[in-house]
Design a protein around this motif. Structure first.
Motif, PDB file in Angstrom:
ATOM      1  N   TYR A  69      16.324 -10.387 -10.254  1.00 34.87           N
ATOM      2  CA  TYR A  69      16.599 -10.126  -8.832  1.00 34.87           C
ATOM      3  C   TYR A  69      15.379 -10.429  -7.968  1.00 34.87           C
ATOM      4  O   TYR A  69      15.479 -11.122  -6.949  1.00 34.87           O
ATOM      5  N   ARG A  70      14.226  -9.927  -8.382  1.00 36.80           N
ATOM      6  CA  ARG A  70      13.007 -10.178  -7.610  1.00 36.80           C
ATOM      7  C   ARG A  70      12.675 -11.671  -7.585  1.00 36.80           C
ATOM      8  O   ARG A  70      12.233 -12.206  -6.561  1.00 36.80           O
ATOM      9  N   VAL A 155      21.486 -10.207  -8.501  1.00 35.04           N
ATOM     10  CA  VAL A 155      21.268 -11.471  -9.210  1.00 35.04           C
ATOM     11  C   VAL A 155      22.338 -12.501  -8.858  1.00 35.04           C
ATOM     12  O   VAL A 155      22.025 -13.620  -8.444  1.00 35.04           O
ATOM     13  N   LEU A 156      23.591 -12.146  -9.027  1.00 36.99           N
ATOM     14  CA  LEU A 156      24.678 -13.119  -8.882  1.00 36.99           C
ATOM     15  C   LEU A 156      24.732 -13.758  -7.505  1.00 36.99           C
ATOM     16  O   LEU A 156      24.919 -14.974  -7.378  1.00 36.99           O
ATOM     17  N   THR A 157      24.562 -12.963  -6.455  1.00 41.64           N
ATOM     18  CA  THR A 157      24.657 -13.538  -5.103  1.00 41.64           C
ATOM     19  C   THR A 157      23.454 -14.397  -4.745  1.00 41.64           C
ATOM     20  O   THR A 157      23.472 -15.097  -3.735  1.00 41.64           O
ATOM     21  N   LEU A 166      30.756 -17.671   0.023  1.00 45.03           N
ATOM     22  CA  LEU A 166      30.903 -18.031  -1.387  1.00 45.03           C
ATOM     23  C   LEU A 166      30.142 -17.064  -2.286  1.00 45.03           C
ATOM     24  O   LEU A 166      30.618 -16.699  -3.367  1.00 45.03           O
ATOM     25  N   LYS A 167      28.962 -16.644  -1.869  1.00 39.61           N
ATOM     26  CA  LYS A 167      28.192 -15.662  -2.622  1.00 39.61           C
ATOM     27  C   LYS A 167      28.987 -14.358  -2.774  1.00 39.61           C
ATOM     28  O   LYS A 167      29.101 -13.801  -3.870  1.00 39.61           O
ATOM     29  N   ILE A 168      29.515 -13.872  -1.657  1.00 41.18           N
ATOM     30  CA  ILE A 168      30.256 -12.619  -1.651  1.00 41.18           C
ATOM     31  C   ILE A 168      31.549 -12.754  -2.441  1.00 41.18           C
ATOM     32  O   ILE A 168      31.916 -11.867  -3.224  1.00 41.18           O
ATOM     33  N   ALA A 198      29.376  -6.131  -2.086  1.00 47.01           N
ATOM     34  CA  ALA A 198      28.612  -7.347  -1.818  1.00 47.01           C
ATOM     35  C   ALA A 198      28.318  -7.497  -0.329  1.00 47.01           C
ATOM     36  O   ALA A 198      27.213  -7.915   0.064  1.00 47.01           O
ATOM     37  N   MET A 199      29.294  -7.165   0.507  1.00 44.15           N
ATOM     38  CA  MET A 199      29.083  -7.253   1.954  1.00 44.15           C
ATOM     39  C   MET A 199      28.018  -6.263   2.413  1.00 44.15           C
ATOM     40  O   MET A 199      27.187  -6.593   3.267  1.00 44.15           O
ATOM     41  N   VAL A 200      28.040  -5.059   1.863  1.00 45.60           N
ATOM     42  CA  VAL A 200      27.035  -4.057   2.223  1.00 45.60           C
ATOM     43  C   VAL A 200      25.645  -4.556   1.854  1.00 45.60           C
ATOM     44  O   VAL A 200      24.695  -4.447   2.646  1.00 45.60           O
TER      45      VAL A 200
END
Length: 231
Positions: A69-70, A155-157, A166-168, A198-200
């Motif tokens: 993530y970082r 990580v995924l987004t 698309l990320k969300i 994901a939106m949050v």
């Protein structure tokens, strides 16, 4: 949010995600083993070992997902929380409660299901033995929100796509697909939950917001399960 590309190939990114997901699906398998060994006192040592491995997997995934993530988000340090984060968390909480209630109603009317297949599976694991019940309760409330938010949101987004929608969308679909569902409405419960989480995260820019929101959702659901199992 800023788009950060660390240069890893698409194939390696998929491999990284799969590795983290394997770490998420392993603990429930260990709970099944704990339940099977519970009936034989000769396997107490094995039970203790499985408990240690169970929580160790969570720690390993949290560390690995936190590093990824970082690396891919560019967030070296967590951002400070402010008053507006309360609005994100509780707005998301209300949105999840409303959407879940709606899809639960549709699921009941169309398929006569009073609970999702995922919740039924969790309840089955928890009813196998007191050890498994408390292992699941503790991890679901305090560890799963951290693990799943780091993996599916943190990580995924940040691994794929540049467009926010698309990320969300990808995050919500993968999240929903990894929760057991036997009907479309029950599947939509988890897809919508993933979408809101994901939106949050993406709108607030803070992974802590989605972790806190996930904690509230899991704490409420686990409290209801524990009450039903202990009564």
């Amino acid at each position: 949010m800023q788009v950060v590309d660390r240069g890893l190939s698409w194939l390696w990114r998929v491999g990284l995600l799969i590795g983290l997901i394997i770490g998420i699906v392993l603990p429930p398998m260990l709970l099944r083993l704990v339940n099977e060994l519970n009936e034989n006192e000769d396997f107490i040592g094995w039970q203790i070992a499985l408990v240690i491995v169970y929580f160790a997997i969570f720690i390993v995934v949290i560390v690995a997902a936190g590093m990824a993530y970082r690396h891919y988000s560019g967030e070296v340090q967590l951002k400070k929380l402010h008053h507006q984060d309360i609005a994100y968390v509780f707005g998301g909480y209300l949105a999840i409660l409303v959407s879940e209630g709606l899809f639960q109603l549709i699921n009941h009317l169309m398929y006569q299901q009073s609970q999702t297949q995922n919740n039924a599976a969790i309840k089955s694991l928890m009813s196998g033995s007191p050890v498994a019940m408390w292992m699941m309760a503790i991890s679901a409330v305090f560890l799963t929100p951290i693990v799943e938010e780091l993996v599916f949101r943190g990580v995924l987004t940040n691994l794929f796509f540049k467009q926010e929608w698309l990320k969300i969308g990808l995050s919500s679909l993968v999240f929903g697909s990894l929760h057991s569902s036997s009907t479309l409405p029950s599947f939509m419960i988890y897809v919508t939950m993933g979408l809101i989480l994901a939106m949050v995260y993406r709108f607030s820019g803070k992974i802590q917001d989605s972790i806190i929101l996930h904690f509230l959702i899991n704490a409420g659901a686990m409290s209801i399960m524990l009450i039903s199992l202990l009564n």
